[in-house]
Write a protein that holds these residues in place. Structure first.
Motif, PDB file in Angstrom:
ATOM      1  N   ILE A 195      32.006 -55.847  17.502  1.00  0.00           N
ATOM      2  CA  ILE A 195      30.671 -55.667  18.082  1.00  0.00           C
ATOM      3  C   ILE A 195      30.737 -54.769  19.310  1.00  0.00           C
ATOM      4  O   ILE A 195      29.864 -53.929  19.538  1.00  0.00           O
ATOM      5  N   SER A 196      31.802 -54.919  20.100  1.00  0.00           N
ATOM      6  CA  SER A 196      31.933 -54.128  21.332  1.00  0.00           C
ATOM      7  C   SER A 196      32.002 -52.637  21.035  1.00  0.00           C
ATOM      8  O   SER A 196      31.432 -51.822  21.763  1.00  0.00           O
ATOM      9  N   VAL A 197      32.678 -52.270  19.957  1.00  0.00           N
ATOM     10  CA  VAL A 197      32.774 -50.853  19.581  1.00  0.00           C
ATOM     11  C   VAL A 197      31.420 -50.345  19.095  1.00  0.00           C
ATOM     12  O   VAL A 197      31.005 -49.233  19.437  1.00  0.00           O
ATOM     13  N   ALA A 198      30.729 -51.152  18.301  1.00  0.00           N
ATOM     14  CA  ALA A 198      29.408 -50.757  17.794  1.00  0.00           C
ATOM     15  C   ALA A 198      28.427 -50.543  18.945  1.00  0.00           C
ATOM     16  O   ALA A 198      27.610 -49.617  18.919  1.00  0.00           O
ATOM     17  N   LEU A 199      28.513 -51.383  19.972  1.00  0.00           N
ATOM     18  CA  LEU A 199      27.595 -51.272  21.111  1.00  0.00           C
ATOM     19  C   LEU A 199      27.867 -50.017  21.948  1.00  0.00           C
ATOM     20  O   LEU A 199      26.980 -49.560  22.681  1.00  0.00           O
TER      21      LEU A 199
END
Length: 209
Positions: free
Chosen positions: A157-161
């Motif tokens: 999720i951190s990369v997508a954000l």
């Protein structure tokens, strides 16, 4: 007792290895990612050729949304990006995102198909919510789609954000401090995203925006 003490850490190591293996296996491979991406592209092309009209769920177009097509919107978009520094910041932000996406198949394979599905979801929301004065619901639907699909594909999720965070950081600094206007994202999130890449491509080709 010595044998018991020796096997204890070994069992813990095996548990840790299983956890790591499970986490790794849950992430889609670059090959699977490419297959999903190809399927999404084919679906988009087929959808476009059918000229399917997505009905509005919110009544007639809102007064703040007079542009029914992207070509109409882009004329407005161009008029909102006249300051050279603002355009430069857009190019930097879009360029950084593009570099991340180009390398994502080896680093984060879930990213490209997740964004592809997010764009499709956002476009449908754009048409269905045309009667809403602002674009916050549309943006929220797109962002929720990105996070949920990323999670479904085993991505981080951190990369997508990072994608919206980087893009909007550069763009909004350009709008608020140099262009001194309100970003079109607040009204047309999806059209604005397409507009960013259209302007990015035209500037790289030394074309007018």
């Amino acid at each position: 007792l010595e044998a018991t003490m020796t096997t204890g850490p070994s069992k813990n190591a095996n548990v840790e290895e299983k956890k790591t293996s499970t986490t790794t296996d849950s992430t889609i491979s670059p090959t699977t990612s490419s297959m999903y991406l190809c399927a999404i592209v084919v679906a988009v092309i087929a959808f476009g050729k059918q000229n399917i009209d997505i009905p509005s769920l919110t009544g007639p177009p809102a007064t703040s949304k007079p542009h029914n097509t992207f070509s109409e919107f882009y004329t407005f978009y161009s008029s909102e990006h006249q300051n050279p520094t603002c355009r430069l910041l857009h190019v930097i932000g879009t360029g950084v995102i593009t570099i991340i996406l180009v390398n994502s198949q080896t680093v984060e394979p879930s990213l490209l198909p997740s964004l592809g599905i997010t764009l499709m979801t956002g476009y449908i929301a754009c048409k269905a919510l045309i009667g809403v004065e602002h674009g916050f619901f549309e943006f929220g639907i797109a962002l929720t789609s990105l996070l949920c699909v990323t999670k479904l594909f085993g991505g981080r999720i951190s990369v997508a954000l990072l994608i919206p965070l980087i893009g909007y950081s550069f763009a909004w600094v350009g709008h608020f401090f140099f262009e001194k206007n309100t970003p079109a994202t607040f009204i047309y999130p999806m059209y604005s995203l397409i507009g960013d890449y259209t302007m990015f491509a035209r500037i790289l080709m030394v074309d007018s925006i």
